[in-house]
Scaffold this active site. Structure first.
Site, PDB file in Angstrom:
ATOM      1  N   LYS A   1      11.012  -4.749  -0.304  1.00 39.49           N
ATOM      2  CA  LYS A   1       9.963  -4.205  -1.168  1.00 39.49           C
ATOM      3  C   LYS A   1      10.295  -4.533  -2.617  1.00 39.49           C
ATOM      4  O   LYS A   1      11.435  -4.382  -3.044  1.00 39.49           O
ATOM      5  CB  LYS A   1       9.862  -2.681  -0.986  1.00 39.49           C
ATOM      6  CG  LYS A   1       9.249  -2.257   0.330  1.00 39.49           C
ATOM      7  CD  LYS A   1       9.063  -0.754   0.409  1.00 39.49           C
ATOM      8  CE  LYS A   1       8.550  -0.313   1.764  1.00 39.49           C
ATOM      9  NZ  LYS A   1       7.139  -0.620   2.002  1.00 39.49           N
TER      10      LYS A   1
ATOM     11  N   ARG B   1       6.210   0.968  13.000  1.00 39.10           N
ATOM     12  CA  ARG B   1       5.583   0.809  14.324  1.00 39.10           C
ATOM     13  C   ARG B   1       6.611   0.392  15.383  1.00 39.10           C
ATOM     14  O   ARG B   1       6.424   0.674  16.558  1.00 39.10           O
ATOM     15  CB  ARG B   1       4.397  -0.167  14.237  1.00 39.10           C
ATOM     16  CG  ARG B   1       4.731  -1.568  13.882  1.00 39.10           C
ATOM     17  CD  ARG B   1       3.514  -2.335  13.365  1.00 39.10           C
ATOM     18  NE  ARG B   1       3.212  -1.976  11.968  1.00 39.10           N
ATOM     19  CZ  ARG B   1       2.180  -2.453  11.272  1.00 39.10           C
ATOM     20  NH1 ARG B   1       1.326  -3.279  11.831  1.00 39.10           N
ATOM     21  NH2 ARG B   1       1.988  -2.093  10.012  1.00 39.10           N
TER      22      ARG B   1
HETATM   23  N1  BES Z   1       6.441   2.957   4.933  1.00 39.04           N
HETATM   24  C1  BES Z   1       5.563   1.871   4.726  1.00 39.04           C
HETATM   25  C2  BES Z   1       4.116   2.291   4.525  1.00 39.04           C
HETATM   26  C3  BES Z   1       3.817   3.023   3.251  1.00 39.04           C
HETATM   27  C4  BES Z   1       3.760   2.359   2.051  1.00 39.04           C
HETATM   28  C5  BES Z   1       3.525   4.364   3.292  1.00 39.04           C
HETATM   29  C6  BES Z   1       3.456   3.052   0.901  1.00 39.04           C
HETATM   30  C7  BES Z   1       3.223   5.067   2.161  1.00 39.04           C
HETATM   31  C8  BES Z   1       3.193   4.400   0.950  1.00 39.04           C
HETATM   32  C9  BES Z   1       5.582   0.916   5.933  1.00 39.04           C
HETATM   33  O1  BES Z   1       6.777   0.831   6.592  1.00 39.04           O
HETATM   34  C10 BES Z   1       5.243  -0.446   5.399  1.00 39.04           C
HETATM   35  O2  BES Z   1       5.960  -0.920   4.581  1.00 39.04           O
HETATM   36  N2  BES Z   1       4.150  -1.035   5.886  1.00 39.04           N
HETATM   37  C11 BES Z   1       3.716  -2.310   5.466  1.00 39.04           C
HETATM   38  C12 BES Z   1       3.166  -3.029   6.673  1.00 39.04           C
HETATM   39  C13 BES Z   1       2.838  -4.482   6.438  1.00 39.04           C
HETATM   40  C14 BES Z   1       4.076  -5.268   6.160  1.00 39.04           C
HETATM   41  C15 BES Z   1       2.133  -5.037   7.659  1.00 39.04           C
HETATM   42  C16 BES Z   1       2.636  -2.158   4.396  1.00 39.04           C
HETATM   43  O3  BES Z   1       1.799  -1.272   4.533  1.00 39.04           O
HETATM   44  O4  BES Z   1       2.661  -2.885   3.427  1.00 39.04           O
HETATM   45 ZN    ZN Z   2       8.096  -0.644   5.799  1.00 44.39          ZN
END
Ligand code: BES
Ligand code: ZN
Ligand code: ZN
Length: 509
Positions: free
Chosen positions: A286, A360
């Site tokens: 991130k 997931r």
């Molecule tokens: N924990 C995050 C989702 C999230 C982001 C929740 C910001 C609350 C606030 C999750 O693990 C994630 O990073 N998801 C990715 C998925 C993508 C790579 C398909 C996302 O949402 O960017």
């Molecule tokens: Zn994530």
């Protein structure tokens, strides 16, 4: 630092006459319609005592000062008098707004030094139902207000804990019960807020595990820990792929059971939660501040935990289980990477696309493990996708289900509890982008997609045949300024929605 435990001030029902005579300590909150609260109204006069008199005079309150939904704080003029908060009933009827209204009004008046807070109703224009609704919301807002999130070092020394011990309630017996329910249930929100807020070095999987053990003990719940070694034997490669990022992690799946002697259900209801103590994103790290707040990526598991604790505390006749998938998403030579193919516990192979879609993966095996216990319903909670946040914002959460009949129940439970959710579709064509040429499924779509829906579609494949399923993507876990009765960025959203949904489904009180 003191550990979290449920705290509920005691409530005493008291007749208005007795309340007046007792010269309530600290703070008296008088609630009425705008009309009732007019300075010269007979109804307000009925609350006349030397101390209310002193206050009203000192303020020279005029009719036009009292407006719908507004509050006037009368600060004591003499030592030993209480402060008085006049609250003119708001127009809003929706639980969410009423709860938020209570939060903002109480903020004006409730102080750490108050040990006793009294409530009285002025006049008779507030209906019984309305009194109940307000009582519940006052209970929530009050117990949320007096709960402090931890601070450290010199800040901890300066923090002034709230002293509230007793509430005097001069309403109906029924509304007193609603008040008590609010005071109790918000402990669930507070637990989620607390766990979400803890810095990641205070809540790694090992430390989280200790807290889970302590809570299971407090609420007499049985607890089983499915360690990494056991998960390996079970073939839970999806969970383990994520956990691999930190070879020293004490991650695993916690299984909590609540088995009341006379239950309405034979097969249990399973609550499943995503428990990422920290989500760096993994090799798809991130960037640009997106990592901030990722200590809160375990709030789905906290919602499941809080819900089962509350159900046990209320002695619900409902067999419940909670499965908490606890780990972290890290970078190391062992960490999983794009293009790997791993096999989940239920035999489905997954082609990895993006290491930041770890939630997931963890849920896939946690859902499969829960399914093995043959529940009749699985509810899962997860801070799963940024897409849900973009789709519906952070004041609502997104819900998905495999049972068409649940849609309206879900909306209703959200509305009633004030923890609002909205359902999304899950038709089979949403699975198209998850087709993999080499495995049973892609982990997530390649390129842009409606990821909250695709993620839900992915999860559905790990729910056992014939099990009803409700998935809540917790976009409302974080909201600037708080939400409903709470005022912290980690809102604690979830447990009250879960309880209300179950209450409706199983006709519980
Ligand atoms: N924990 C995050 C989702 C999230 C982001 C929740 C910001 C609350 C606030 C999750 O693990 C994630 O990073 N998801 C990715 C998925 C993508 C790579 C398909 C996302 O949402 O960017
Ligand atoms: Zn994530
Ligand atoms: Zn995550």
């Amino acid at each position: 630092m003191e550990d979290f435990s449920f705290k509920t001030p005691s409530v005493r029902l008291i007749k208005p006459q007795a309340l007046k005579a007792s010269k309530t300590r600290n703070l008296l909150i008088l609630v009425g319609s705008k009309k009732n609260l007019h300075p010269k109204s007979k109804d307000l006069m009925a609350w006349k005592t030397p101390w209310t008199d002193r206050l009203l005079k000192s303020l020279a309150l005029r009719d036009e000062d009292i407006k719908e939904g507004e509050a006037i704080l009368l600060a004591r003029t003499e030592q030993g008098d209480p402060d008085i908060l006049l609250l003119a009933e708001p127009k809003d009827q929706e639980s969410f707004f009423v709860q938020q209204w209570c939060r903002d009004r109480l903020k004006l008046a409730v102080r750490p030094t108050h040990e006793q807070i009294s409530f009285g109703f002025v006049g008779k224009s507030i209906s019984k139902d309305r009194e109940n609704q307000l009582a519940y919301a006052f209970g929530l807002a009050l117990a949320a207000r007096v709960f402090l999130l931890p601070v450290y070092g010199s800040k901890a020394k300066d923090q002034k804990p709230y002293q509230l011990k007793e509430i005097l309630w001069s309403g109906s017996l029924k509304s007193k019960e609603h008040l008590e329910r609010g005071l109790l249930e918000v402990n669930g929100n507070n637990l989620v807020r607390y766990l979400g807020f803890l810095p990641p070095n205070y809540l790694d999987p090992a430390q989280y595990g200790q807290k889970i053990e302590a809570l299971a003990k407090e609420f007499r719940l049985s607890l089983k820990f499915h360690s990494k070694a056991e998960l390996k034997k079970l073939g839970a490669e999806a969970f383990l792929a994520v956990d691999r990022g930190n070879p020293d992690s004490k991650g695993g799946i916690y299984e909590i059971s609540y088995n009341p002697s006379r239950a309405k259900n034979k097969k249990p209801v399973a609550l499943v939660g995503k428990g990422l103590c920290f989500d760096t994103g993994g090799y798809d790290v991130k960037t640009n501040g997106m990592m901030a707040t990722m200590k809160g990526d375990m709030q789905g598991s906290a919602v499941a935990l809080a819900t089962i604790c509350l159900a046990a505390k209320m002695k619900w006749p409902l067999r419940l289980k909670a499965f908490l998938g606890i780990t972290e998403n890290h970078i190391s030579p062992k960490a999983y990477k794009a293009d790997e193919v791993v096999k989940a516990m239920n035999g489905l192979s997954i082609e990895i696309v993006h290491t930041d879609a770890e939630g997931r993966m963890v849920l896939a095996d946690t859902l499969a493990l829960a399914s093995k216990t043959k529940p009749e319903l699985i509810m899962d909670f997860a801070t799963l996708t940024g897409a849900a946040v973009r789709a519906i914002g952070t004041a609502y959460s997104a819900a998905f289900t495999n049972n068409q009949k649940f849609h309206s129940r879900v909306l209703e439970a959200g509305r009633e509890s004030g923890e609002r959710v909205w359902t999304f579709p899950l038709d089979q064509d949403f699975g198209k982008v998850l087709e993999s040429p080499i495995a049973d499924t892609l982990q997530c779509a390649r390129g842009a997609s409606v990821d909250h829906i695709n993620a839900a579609f992915f999860l559905r494949r790990f729910v056992g045949e014939g099990i009803d399923w409700l998935h809540v993507d917790l976009s409302a876990a974080e909201n600037k300024g708080g939400l409903g009765p709470t005022d912290s960025e980690y809102t604690g959203f979830g447990p009250r929605f879960a309880l209300e949904f179950l209450r409706g489904l199983y006709k519980l009180s």
